[in-house]
Enzyme design. Sequence first.
Site, PDB file in Angstrom:
ATOM      1  N   LYS A   1       0.859  -1.275  -0.021  1.00  0.00           N
ATOM      2  CA  LYS A   1      -0.112  -0.028   0.094  1.00  0.00           C
ATOM      3  C   LYS A   1       0.810   1.041  -0.132  1.00  0.00           C
ATOM      4  O   LYS A   1       1.736   1.522   0.788  1.00  0.00           O
ATOM      5  CB  LYS A   1      -0.998   0.022   1.324  1.00  0.00           C
ATOM      6  CG  LYS A   1      -1.886   1.164   1.271  1.00  0.00           C
ATOM      7  CD  LYS A   1      -2.585   0.871   2.335  1.00  0.00           C
ATOM      8  CE  LYS A   1      -3.786   2.167   2.806  1.00  0.00           C
ATOM      9  NZ  LYS A   1      -4.927   1.952   3.604  1.00  0.00           N
TER      10      LYS A   1
ATOM     11  N   SER B   1      -9.370   3.199   2.568  1.00  0.00           N
ATOM     12  CA  SER B   1      -8.130   3.727   1.801  1.00  0.00           C
ATOM     13  C   SER B   1      -7.327   2.658   1.209  1.00  0.00           C
ATOM     14  O   SER B   1      -6.290   2.837   0.416  1.00  0.00           O
ATOM     15  CB  SER B   1      -7.040   4.550   2.579  1.00  0.00           C
ATOM     16  OG  SER B   1      -6.566   3.773   3.711  1.00  0.00           O
TER      17      SER B   1
ATOM     18  N   SER C   1     -10.598   1.466   6.393  1.00  0.00           N
ATOM     19  CA  SER C   1      -9.757   1.274   5.370  1.00  0.00           C
ATOM     20  C   SER C   1      -9.420  -0.043   4.935  1.00  0.00           C
ATOM     21  O   SER C   1      -8.859  -0.340   3.929  1.00  0.00           O
ATOM     22  CB  SER C   1      -8.462   2.277   5.491  1.00  0.00           C
ATOM     23  OG  SER C   1      -8.711   3.504   5.436  1.00  0.00           O
TER      24      SER C   1
END
Length: 464
Positions: free
Chosen positions: A71, A146, A170
Amino acid sequence: MDALAQSAALESGAVSCLELMDATLARIEAVNPKVNAIVSLRDGDRLRDEARAADNSPRHGWMHGLPIAIKDLANAAGLPTSMGSPLFAGQTAEADDLMVARLRAAGALIIGKTNTPEFGLGSHTFNPVHGATRNPYDLAKSSGGSSGGAAAALATGMLSIADGSDMMGSLRNPAGWNNVYGMRPTWGTIPAEPMGDMFMHQLSTSGPMARSPADLAALLDVMTGADPRQPLSRDSAKTLAGIDVAPKSLRLGWLGDWDGAFAYESGIAEISQAAMTTMEGLGHKVDVLPAPFDADAMWDSWCDLRSFAVTAGLGALYADEDKRGFLKPSALWEIERGLAMSAQTVQRASQTRSDWFRKVTRMFQSLDVLVLPSAQLWPFDVEWAYPEEIAGRSMDTYHRWMQVVIPAGLIGLPVVNVPVGFGENGLPAGVQLIGPRGSDALLLRLAQRWHAATDWPAQRPPAL
């Protein structure tokens, strides 16, 4: 193939690391242009060289030879860490973050990054550096966030395993919206970086994402473990052992819409309640619970503590007038709230958090798991910044539409998102299985039993 199946094939020699890398790169080439989930992809020839080297070296972990993309909020040595911000576009990390170093030590081959919102703010993955990640079940819709890039990469078969992070859903919202599993572990089991303040900001945590709970457990076991440099880190979870042992009949508490406090789009409550009926069919008892705590007090506590934490992370950028103009409106809103906050405001917010923790601890004396939807609406238009209303109710902030995730996030409880099927619109949904601190292994065993009965990721992969 799931990650553990790939690992077994690599260990037996049925598949080589090079063959797996070739298949991975081919899949990325075929589908990533449609969804934009993987960014900063490394050179294919270099990756194939690393795969060949893995084929010719002893295995030093179950992830030996498995491709993974990190990520784009975490540092992986030699790769850009843009965090979705023009301020950091092209910045190359000199060293791995602790969590990334643990993945490498287990044998993972890091191929690139997964897309994220700017600084991870907002549960919708779009940014001015890499653009938006699209939902593979409807390319006109959001993949959530996210960890939206990670979830979409898993759903489309570009990755078999992925890391994510979760402050305000997220790991949970994008997992639900992409028909995969995502886990927010007990706060502290995956330590953050040993830098800055290490005591006050207990909200965000890294966590695993996968297409099966067994893979979640395997990755979690690699990511967790106390770091002696960090005072609030916890011992390793060790959740893979016993993952296939079905839990005894559990007591689940369905929290519904929190007595009307949470607005749900049509169909969200219904698909979640249908999942509770399936849970009963698996031998568990489900009770419908009244709202256990004042939703407004919890929301105010969350907003203050979140702004306090965001300001700690981004305040220096705001203080630089040349950089301030590059911050998106939600970041400016958070920082300006944080800068205006008094110490007593933070104290009151933490007091509310403490009151909620005491309440939920008493609830877990007679319940094993609490359940809420993973999101309050279906995936929305990818061109939106955020939804401004749900079921006719106006959303007064950029993140109010994710209020359903804060009961767990506010007090660091472990949560596993499990996929629960599809609405009439053809879009996927999930529910949060929430347990007391330290119940990570139990939640994963429950999720694995659910997976054995439903297996939504294999039943209905996206058609791209």
